[in-house]
Design a protein around this motif. Structure first.
Motif, PDB file in Angstrom:
ATOM      1  N   GLU A   1      38.461  32.292  69.641  1.00  0.00           N
ATOM      2  CA  GLU A   1      37.319  31.824  68.846  1.00  0.00           C
ATOM      3  C   GLU A   1      37.519  30.357  68.551  1.00  0.00           C
ATOM      4  O   GLU A   1      38.361  29.983  67.740  1.00  0.00           O
ATOM      5  CB  GLU A   1      37.195  32.621  67.546  1.00  0.00           C
ATOM      6  CG  GLU A   1      35.972  32.241  66.715  1.00  0.00           C
ATOM      7  CD  GLU A   1      35.859  33.062  65.443  1.00  0.00           C
ATOM      8  OE1 GLU A   1      36.910  33.342  64.834  1.00  0.00           O
ATOM      9  OE2 GLU A   1      34.732  33.416  65.071  1.00  0.00           O
ATOM     10  N   LEU A   2      36.746  29.513  69.207  1.00  0.00           N
ATOM     11  CA  LEU A   2      36.864  28.071  69.004  1.00  0.00           C
ATOM     12  C   LEU A   2      35.815  27.537  68.035  1.00  0.00           C
ATOM     13  O   LEU A   2      35.935  26.389  67.578  1.00  0.00           O
ATOM     14  CB  LEU A   2      36.747  27.328  70.345  1.00  0.00           C
ATOM     15  CG  LEU A   2      37.814  27.663  71.380  1.00  0.00           C
ATOM     16  CD1 LEU A   2      37.672  26.765  72.601  1.00  0.00           C
ATOM     17  CD2 LEU A   2      39.215  27.547  70.795  1.00  0.00           C
ATOM     18  N   HIS A   3      34.808  28.331  67.756  1.00  0.00           N
ATOM     19  CA  HIS A   3      33.728  27.869  66.884  1.00  0.00           C
ATOM     20  C   HIS A   3      33.474  28.908  65.798  1.00  0.00           C
ATOM     21  O   HIS A   3      32.432  29.577  65.795  1.00  0.00           O
ATOM     22  CB  HIS A   3      32.463  27.623  67.709  1.00  0.00           C
ATOM     23  CG  HIS A   3      32.690  26.775  68.911  1.00  0.00           C
ATOM     24  ND1 HIS A   3      32.918  25.416  68.840  1.00  0.00           N
ATOM     25  CD2 HIS A   3      32.767  27.098  70.233  1.00  0.00           C
ATOM     26  CE1 HIS A   3      33.118  24.942  70.064  1.00  0.00           C
ATOM     27  NE2 HIS A   3      33.028  25.937  70.925  1.00  0.00           N
ATOM     28  N   PRO A   4      34.423  29.046  64.859  1.00  0.00           N
ATOM     29  CA  PRO A   4      34.219  30.045  63.797  1.00  0.00           C
ATOM     30  C   PRO A   4      33.025  29.671  62.937  1.00  0.00           C
ATOM     31  O   PRO A   4      32.640  28.501  62.843  1.00  0.00           O
ATOM     32  CB  PRO A   4      35.529  29.986  63.009  1.00  0.00           C
ATOM     33  CG  PRO A   4      36.126  28.659  63.344  1.00  0.00           C
ATOM     34  CD  PRO A   4      35.682  28.326  64.726  1.00  0.00           C
ATOM     35  N   ALA A   5      32.458  30.691  62.317  1.00  0.00           N
ATOM     36  CA  ALA A   5      31.277  30.463  61.476  1.00  0.00           C
ATOM     37  C   ALA A   5      31.629  29.546  60.310  1.00  0.00           C
ATOM     38  O   ALA A   5      32.724  29.632  59.749  1.00  0.00           O
ATOM     39  CB  ALA A   5      30.755  31.809  60.956  1.00  0.00           C
ATOM     40  N   PRO A   6      30.724  28.631  59.935  1.00  0.00           N
ATOM     41  CA  PRO A   6      30.992  27.747  58.801  1.00  0.00           C
ATOM     42  C   PRO A   6      31.046  28.545  57.509  1.00  0.00           C
ATOM     43  O   PRO A   6      30.497  29.647  57.427  1.00  0.00           O
ATOM     44  CB  PRO A   6      29.804  26.774  58.811  1.00  0.00           C
ATOM     45  CG  PRO A   6      28.723  27.511  59.534  1.00  0.00           C
ATOM     46  CD  PRO A   6      29.403  28.386  60.539  1.00  0.00           C
ATOM     47  N   PRO A   7      31.744  28.017  56.496  1.00  0.00           N
ATOM     48  CA  PRO A   7      31.854  28.738  55.227  1.00  0.00           C
ATOM     49  C   PRO A   7      30.483  28.901  54.571  1.00  0.00           C
ATOM     50  O   PRO A   7      29.581  28.084  54.757  1.00  0.00           O
ATOM     51  CB  PRO A   7      32.787  27.873  54.393  1.00  0.00           C
ATOM     52  CG  PRO A   7      32.717  26.514  55.011  1.00  0.00           C
ATOM     53  CD  PRO A   7      32.449  26.738  56.463  1.00  0.00           C
ATOM     54  N   VAL A   8      30.369  29.984  53.834  1.00  0.00           N
ATOM     55  CA  VAL A   8      29.104  30.262  53.149  1.00  0.00           C
ATOM     56  C   VAL A   8      28.862  29.238  52.042  1.00  0.00           C
ATOM     57  O   VAL A   8      27.752  28.756  51.856  1.00  0.00           O
ATOM     58  CB  VAL A   8      29.110  31.698  52.586  1.00  0.00           C
ATOM     59  CG1 VAL A   8      27.846  31.952  51.776  1.00  0.00           C
ATOM     60  CG2 VAL A   8      29.239  32.705  53.705  1.00  0.00           C
ATOM     61  N   HIS A   9      29.935  28.905  51.342  1.00  0.00           N
ATOM     62  CA  HIS A   9      29.825  27.950  50.239  1.00  0.00           C
ATOM     63  C   HIS A   9      30.576  26.676  50.582  1.00  0.00           C
ATOM     64  O   HIS A   9      31.617  26.713  51.242  1.00  0.00           O
ATOM     65  CB  HIS A   9      30.385  28.555  48.955  1.00  0.00           C
ATOM     66  CG  HIS A   9      29.731  29.843  48.569  1.00  0.00           C
ATOM     67  ND1 HIS A   9      28.416  29.931  48.143  1.00  0.00           N
ATOM     68  CD2 HIS A   9      30.199  31.114  48.575  1.00  0.00           C
ATOM     69  CE1 HIS A   9      28.122  31.186  47.882  1.00  0.00           C
ATOM     70  NE2 HIS A   9      29.185  31.928  48.138  1.00  0.00           N
ATOM     71  N   ARG A  10      30.097  25.552  50.106  1.00  0.00           N
ATOM     72  CA  ARG A  10      30.710  24.271  50.451  1.00  0.00           C
ATOM     73  C   ARG A  10      32.156  24.188  49.984  1.00  0.00           C
ATOM     74  O   ARG A  10      32.974  23.514  50.598  1.00  0.00           O
ATOM     75  CB  ARG A  10      29.907  23.129  49.817  1.00  0.00           C
ATOM     76  CG  ARG A  10      28.534  22.939  50.439  1.00  0.00           C
ATOM     77  CD  ARG A  10      27.775  21.833  49.742  1.00  0.00           C
ATOM     78  NE  ARG A  10      28.475  20.553  49.846  1.00  0.00           N
ATOM     79  CZ  ARG A  10      28.052  19.452  49.248  1.00  0.00           C
ATOM     80  NH1 ARG A  10      26.959  19.470  48.487  1.00  0.00           N
ATOM     81  NH2 ARG A  10      28.731  18.320  49.373  1.00  0.00           N
ATOM     82  N   ALA A  11      32.474  24.872  48.916  1.00  0.00           N
ATOM     83  CA  ALA A  11      33.828  24.775  48.375  1.00  0.00           C
ATOM     84  C   ALA A  11      34.836  25.606  49.166  1.00  0.00           C
ATOM     85  O   ALA A  11      36.042  25.424  49.008  1.00  0.00           O
ATOM     86  CB  ALA A  11      33.826  25.218  46.917  1.00  0.00           C
ATOM     87  N   GLN A  12      34.342  26.498  49.998  1.00  0.00           N
ATOM     88  CA  GLN A  12      35.263  27.332  50.765  1.00  0.00           C
ATOM     89  C   GLN A  12      35.877  26.539  51.907  1.00  0.00           C
ATOM     90  O   GLN A  12      35.220  25.668  52.480  1.00  0.00           O
ATOM     91  CB  GLN A  12      34.515  28.543  51.339  1.00  0.00           C
ATOM     92  CG  GLN A  12      34.194  29.620  50.331  1.00  0.00           C
ATOM     93  CD  GLN A  12      33.456  30.774  50.980  1.00  0.00           C
ATOM     94  OE1 GLN A  12      32.607  30.567  51.849  1.00  0.00           O
ATOM     95  NE2 GLN A  12      33.770  31.977  50.556  1.00  0.00           N
TER      96      GLN A  12
END
Lengths: 132, 243
Positions: free
Chosen positions: B48-59
């Protein structure tokens, strides 16, 4: 009935007349004057001290335990009853740990191949990845 | 669900690979199985080279990773290194382990032409920056073959590459503390106890038909003997791996 129970019941004359065998699924090796017994299926490893290591290497599935104890008693210069008293609990613990069996009690492995589509070729199957 | 789910033929096995990497798909194309075998089976390996971005900016953002099942083989921003490691791992499937050799779990780190075999869990650390700054180069494979007689570590070339295999001396290898604690670690007293502590590093066989039966038992016993020989030749370091 547990394996230890089967060891107890295998001979009406008493457990020391029974022959004992190392379980076929264990791997063991000498480490100095000890024996390391590894059971991959249980992720368990046992370290046998020098006396237990000697006893372990005598488990051929043919020799009755009382004969093995008599040989050890002669080697150590003690009475066979002393050896039996010390070693019988050890052998029972091996049954409970699943590393010793009564001959004839193991189950053969089942087939480990998977047929492949319409070609009929049989592929070897990988061990399931961790956590599957 | 993976964007790409492949079944490739490696030796006598059909191996499932899931990935979001188009380059890996292209590299594995020559080995694609002609027909689906157990298509519903979960992929054995993942890149997995492109994991999903975090749901919240602080994560924190998840790093790219390679996996065997749910076991993380590598976690780094270096996509080429992850791809290289996975291809080397695929190349090692079905490698014959000759008598006297042992396959150990762990993350190999190359430094000064030698190998430091870090504990497997090091591969899942978020950052190996300190190690890399100290000159260690991780090779993201889950296990390596070691020859106790020569102390050489063998890592195959990436699947399909004509060159690039690694054969380097083992400098050191690591086991966790016996108690798992830093301050009350009890060192093993005997060779047998040390061997017992090291058995979790024995890599399992690749194939199910190597799990049991007389041939499997013989191979496993040979591996155990080789492990004991390695301990005698180069005792492992025990404790928390930290560079």
């Amino acid at each position: 009935m547990t394996a230890a129970d089967s060891f107890q019941d295998a001979s009406t004359a008493g457990p020391t007349v029974t022959a004992v065998l190392q379980h076929g699924a264990v791997r063991w090796a000498l480490a100095g004057n000890e024996v390391v017994v590894h059971v991959p299926a249980l992720a368990a490893t046992h370290v046998l001290d020098p006396t237990a290591a000697m006893l372990w290497q005598c488990l051929d599935g043919v020799s009755p335990m009382d004969e093995i104890f008599a040989d050890m008693a002669e080697a150590f210069g003690v009475a066979p009853e002393v050896v039996e008293g010390d070693c019988l609990p050890v052998v029972r613990s091996w049954f409970q740990a699943g590393i010793a069996v009564v001959p004839g009690s193991t189950v053969p492995a089942d087939e480990r191949a998977v047929g492949g589509g319409n070609s009929g070729r049989v592929w070897r199957r990988l061990v399931d990845p961790p956590s599957t | 669900m993976w964007p790409h789910s492949l079944q490739i033929v490696v030796g006598e096995a059909v191996v499932g690979v899931g990935t979001d990497d188009d380059e890996l798909v292209a590299r594995l194309a020559p080995w694609a199985a002609l027909e689906a075998v157990a298509p519903s089976r979960t992929p054995d390996f993942g890149l997995e080279l492109h994991p999903a971005p975090p749901v919240h900016r602080a994560q924190p953002r998840a790093l790219p990773s390679s996996q065997h099942g749910t076991l993380v083989i590598g976690r780094t921003t270096d996509a080429a290194a992850l791809r290289d490691g996975l291809l080397r791992t695929l190349a090692s499937i079905g490698e014959m382990l000759t008598s006297g050799l042992v396959r150990l779990n762990g993350l190999p780190l190359l430094i000064d032409g030698q190998v430091v075999l870090a504990p497997p869990e090091v591969a899942d650390r978020g950052s190996l920056r300190r190690l890399r700054n100290a000159g260690h180069v991780p090779v993201y494979v889950p296990s390596v073959v070691v020859d106790p007689a020569t102390l050489l570590v063998h890592i195959p070339a990436p699947l399909g590459a004509p060159t690039g295999s690694i054969a380097a001396p083992l400098r050191e290898w690591w086991l966790p503390s016996i108690t798992g604690a830093e301050n009350d670690a009890v060192p093993p007293r005997t060779l047998g106890q040390l061997a017992a502590h090291a058995t979790p590093l024995l890599a399992p066989p690749w194939f199910e038909d190597e799990l049991d039966g007389p041939a499997a038992d013989a191979a496993g016993t040979r591996a155990l003997r080789a492990l004991i020989a390695l301990i005698e030749r180069l005792p492992p370091r025990i404790g928390r791996f930290d560079r």
